[in-house]
Design a protein around this motif. Sequence first.
Motif, mmCIF file in Angstrom:
data_model
loop_
_atom_site.group_PDB
_atom_site.id
_atom_site.type_symbol
_atom_site.label_atom_id
_atom_site.label_comp_id
_atom_site.label_asym_id
_atom_site.label_seq_id
_atom_site.Cartn_x
_atom_site.Cartn_y
_atom_site.Cartn_z
ATOM 1 N N ALA A 42 32.337 -34.644 -39.425
ATOM 2 C CA ALA A 42 31.723 -35.417 -40.515
ATOM 3 C C ALA A 42 31.084 -36.686 -39.948
ATOM 4 N N ILE A 65 36.287 -38.102 -46.881
ATOM 5 C CA ILE A 65 36.127 -36.709 -46.432
ATOM 6 C C ILE A 65 37.435 -36.229 -45.798
ATOM 7 N N ALA A 128 27.058 -36.297 -52.227
ATOM 8 C CA ALA A 128 28.074 -36.088 -51.190
ATOM 9 C C ALA A 128 29.431 -35.791 -51.837
ATOM 10 N N LEU A 131 29.527 -32.248 -52.960
ATOM 11 C CA LEU A 131 29.736 -31.341 -51.818
ATOM 12 C C LEU A 131 31.206 -31.330 -51.392
ATOM 13 N N LEU A 132 31.817 -32.526 -51.409
ATOM 14 C CA LEU A 132 33.236 -32.609 -51.033
ATOM 15 C C LEU A 132 34.095 -31.835 -52.038
ATOM 16 N N THR A 135 33.727 -28.240 -51.401
ATOM 17 C CA THR A 135 34.453 -27.847 -50.184
ATOM 18 C C THR A 135 35.940 -27.650 -50.481
ATOM 19 N N PHE A 164 31.452 -27.416 -43.825
ATOM 20 C CA PHE A 164 30.763 -28.373 -44.701
ATOM 21 C C PHE A 164 30.841 -29.848 -44.259
ATOM 22 N N ILE A 168 28.411 -32.978 -45.354
ATOM 23 C CA ILE A 168 28.808 -34.047 -46.282
ATOM 24 C C ILE A 168 28.497 -35.402 -45.646
ATOM 25 N N CYS A 172 26.008 -38.226 -47.067
ATOM 26 C CA CYS A 172 26.423 -39.609 -47.361
ATOM 27 C C CYS A 172 25.291 -40.584 -47.032
#
Lengths: 318, 45
Positions: A42, A65, A128, A131-132, A135, A164, A168, A172
């Motif tokens: 990440a 994350i 973001a 997406l988290l 995930t 992912f 992410i 961000c």
Amino acid sequence: MVTIDNHADLRAEEQVRLSEAGARDFFELLKPRVMSLVVFTAFAGLLLAPGSINPVIGAIAILCIAVGAGASGALNMWYDADIDAVMTRTARRPIPAGRIRPEEALAFGLTLSTFSVAILGLVVNWFAAGLLAFTIFFYAVVYTMWLKRSTPQNIVIGGASGAFPPMIGWACVTGGVSLDSVVLFLIIFLWTPAHFWALALFKMRDYGSVGIPMMPNVAGERATKHQIVAYAVLTAAVAVVPAMTGLVGWGYGLFAAALGAVFIVCSIAVWRMPDGDQKMIAAKRMFAYSVLYLFAIFSALIASHYAELLVGRFGGML
Amino acid sequence: MIETIKPTEAQKKSRRGRNVALGVVLAALVALFYVVTIIKLGGMG
């Protein structure tokens, strides 16, 4: 008033079940070793993305994350406690070992998921955060609850959740997705089967004993070895793509090609192992190298990116 | 009828450990929100 004294010489079922779990047990639920890979990739996504982010906001993004990934690990351990108790590799995890109750792990995972997504959204951006959230959902629900026990393709598809994090990190900074962030995703996505099946080969009896349809148990050792080679070749090829898209320079490209060649050689050594080999030395080597490979690839991406920035900034002065 | 429970030493010790950890996390969250507020209000983020 009735006083139940747990000090008294009561039988276990007469004692009131109070938790003896320490903070370390809860930390263990977060799968810290997996988390370290998530944090690193990440971080790479965040550094490689075009644009800039306030360093403190960036650090908070990485923390969110990491916590989100850890939360999905806790949810995985909650759901898989029954099979974890049987497999030697996982029998000492906090839930099967009896240090944490399943409902505590569930509450812990859900709370951390909510907090990590909400804070990432409020502090960084909601793309973001989305997406988290996806995930966490993908790992806890799609992989753990659905695919893992139903198909030998479980880790191929489920591997997306581990792929992912750089996307992410990228989101961000940019608030979106781009070709380069998809390539970073693909490197980890294609690497996962080769990495995990090497482990599954020498742990196949464990998975077989709990009925998890891992590739070696379902398709056999030979078919798994064919696929390990195929995924190693694909990974090595995709890992060079960032040099082609211009994300980083050709110095990285050459380095990635060399690392990829070794990865392929390791996979061929696994392929050449006789079926039924008990020691599985080549598979163990492949597994160890695969971890080193991924760290080296992402380290090289970061190094190459900053080397070019420095050359761009100071090159004109020379 | 009220029931009270006397925990064992091990249970007390682990409870204390969990409380300290939770306290540290809450303090860290306070610091985090403070820092984020300063950054956002300062137009640095």
